[in-house]
Write an enzyme that holds these catalytic residues in place. Structure first.
Site, PDB file in Angstrom:
ATOM      1  N   VAL A  29       0.829  -1.210   0.000  1.00 22.99           N
ATOM      2  CA  VAL A  29       0.000   0.000   0.000  1.00 22.99           C
ATOM      3  C   VAL A  29       0.862   1.258   0.000  1.00 22.99           C
ATOM      4  O   VAL A  29       0.692   2.157  -0.814  1.00 22.99           O
ATOM      5  CB  VAL A  29      -0.949   0.009   1.217  1.00 22.99           C
ATOM      6  CG1 VAL A  29      -1.729   1.321   1.282  1.00 22.99           C
ATOM      7  CG2 VAL A  29      -1.898  -1.168   1.157  1.00 22.99           C
ATOM      8  N   CYS A 273      -7.601  -8.618   2.920  1.00 24.28           N
ATOM      9  CA  CYS A 273      -8.762  -7.751   3.155  1.00 24.28           C
ATOM     10  C   CYS A 273     -10.031  -8.534   3.452  1.00 24.28           C
ATOM     11  O   CYS A 273     -10.583  -8.440   4.555  1.00 24.28           O
ATOM     12  CB  CYS A 273      -8.978  -6.839   1.947  1.00 24.28           C
ATOM     13  SG  CYS A 273      -7.647  -5.660   1.666  1.00 24.28           S
TER      14      CYS A 273
END
Length: 443
Positions: A29, A273
């Site tokens: 990220v 996730c």
């Protein structure tokens, strides 16, 4: 539970003008964020506590494999393991891991540690933006409080906080950082507009201004909870159809002729996730007196799927006349999703363990992941080059494009007699169903 904020620090805001930016955490990220801000001609510090990771980046190598070495080598990012870079930063963006612990409760120790480090160096008037997935209220409760403890500063008076959850899809060129609408939020209107203007410099798809930080935090959780529940529905359907002797995909194809039927396929649900984010909402909901049973049940169904896939494979081997303890199954695809090499959160390991518990010898092959890493993670033989020689069964677990192009009818000639192919996501579209030399099953 969420907390309110005081008024924002009294800082000048000029749209489009930004001081130095420090990105804390340079993984899947943080690194794309740092590169994107660099491309947008911002002054960027890339900070990570892993000195080897920083050295790799300084040598122009992309350790994630997503951006490519050229993007790192050509950037002007100041990579460092020295947090002193935070001192001159107008924005500090936090992108650190937020896993769950063994009890499936949020583990926010990385966020807290990042906050403590930031607080030791933060300048008055700076804005700290969290990107990591957290439960609603955690930006204030964990990050801001940690900054306050080590800085002696007060959030809302001497520094600001915002939240902008990551939404990019690793390995998906169509849904990268620039291509997905970015949710942004801030403790007050001034911070919100400042954070929005910052992200508008790197996101072509635009930004969505959430009215509160807790709204943005909850939105990140729910978008993956929705996918988890939809997949759980078809996974439970697949288990039911298996018990009824029906082909799940034939049922879904028929139901899909209705205009408002949503297209989902059964499969293994891994990643950082979807299997994790539901627990953040469950945790905070239960702390506030409500137990979200539907979300919990969806997780239970998807967590059972690796075992169901193993049971289908074991039954298929028996139906082919195989002796389980003398059988070899080749697992194609060990990463958590097609097109990526990340095995850290792949759930196929549970399938492998179930097969091994019945004495089945398991081998694996994945062109995207590193062989040594797969051997260490799964404890099985890893093929460096794909071979079907004398294999009793093939388990197509992660349907990388190259696996869909294999001529399985030709491969059957090299496999043991009466071979089995189990197609977890049905990506072969049943094209082996009528081939008599192979027993074909799809979940």
């Amino acid at each position: 539970m969420t907390s309110t904020f005081e008024s924002a620090p009294d800082v000048d805001f000029v749209e489009g003008e930004f001081g130095p930016i420090t990105v804390v955490g340079l993984g899947y990220v943080g690194l794309p964020l740092a590169v994107a801000f660099d491309v947008a001609d911002q002054q960027v510090h890339g900070f990570d506590v892993d000195e080897k990771h920083i050295e790799t980046l300084k040598n122009g190598v992309d350790p994630t494999g997503d951006l490519g070495d050229r993007a790192i080598e050509s950037s002007e990012i100041a990579f460092t393991s020295d947090p002193a870079c935070i001192r001159d930063s107008e924005f500090v963006i936090v992108a650190v891991p937020t896993p769950v612990d063994d009890l499936e409760n949020p583990n926010l120790t990385y966020v807290e540690a990042a906050g403590n480090t930031i607080g030791e160096h933060l300048q008055i008037g700076a804005t700290v933006v969290l990107e990591s997935t957290v439960y609603p209220g955690a930006t204030r409760e964990i990050l801001a409080q940690a900054i306050e403890e080590t800085s002696g500063l007060t959030v809302g008076e001497e520094f600001s906080v915002g939240y902008s959850p990551e939404r990019m899809v690793p390995g998906d060129d169509e849904h990268g950082l620039r291509d997905v609408v970015k949710i942004v939020s801030g403790q007050d209107e001034e911070t919100l507009q400042r954070v929005a203007a910052l992200y508008e410099t790197i996101v072509d798809a635009g930004v969505h201004r959430a009215p509160k930080i807790a709204v943005a935090e909850a939105a990140k959780c729910i978008e993956n909870i929705q996918r988890d529940l939809n997949i759980a529905l078809v996974n439970e359907l697949a288990i039911a159809c298996d018990n009824l002797g029906l082909d799940t995909h034939e049922v879904l194809d028929a139901a899909g002729t209705k205009w408002n039927f949503h297209d989902y396929k059964p499969g293994l649900v891994g990643g950082h996730c979807i299997p994790v984010d539901p627990f953040f909402m469950i945790y905070e909901a239960e702390r506030n007196g409500f137990s979200p049973k539907l979300i919990e049940t969806g997780r239970e169904v998807n967590e059972y799927m690796p075992e169901h896939v193993a049971e289908m494979t074991l039954r298929g081997l028996n139906d082919c006349g195989k002796v389980l303890r003398d059988s070899t199954v080749l697992v194609l695809g060990l990463s958590y999703k097609p097109g990526v090499g990340d095995i850290r959160s792949s759930v196929v390991g549970s399938t492998i363990e179930k097969l091994q518990s019945y004495g089945v010898d398991v081998a694996g092959y994945d062109p995207y992941a590193e062989d040594d890493a797969m051997r260490e993670e799964f404890g099985i033989e890893i093929q460096s080059e794909l071979s079907f020689q004398d294999v009793d069964g093939v388990l197509l677990a992660t349907p990388h494009d190259s696996f869909l192009e294999i001529d399985y009818t030709e491969a059957a000639h090299r496999m043991a007699d009466d071979p089995l192919v189990v197609d977890v996501m049905g990506e072969l579209n049943g094209r082996l169903a009528d081939y008599e030399a192979i027993t074909y099953e799809r979940v």
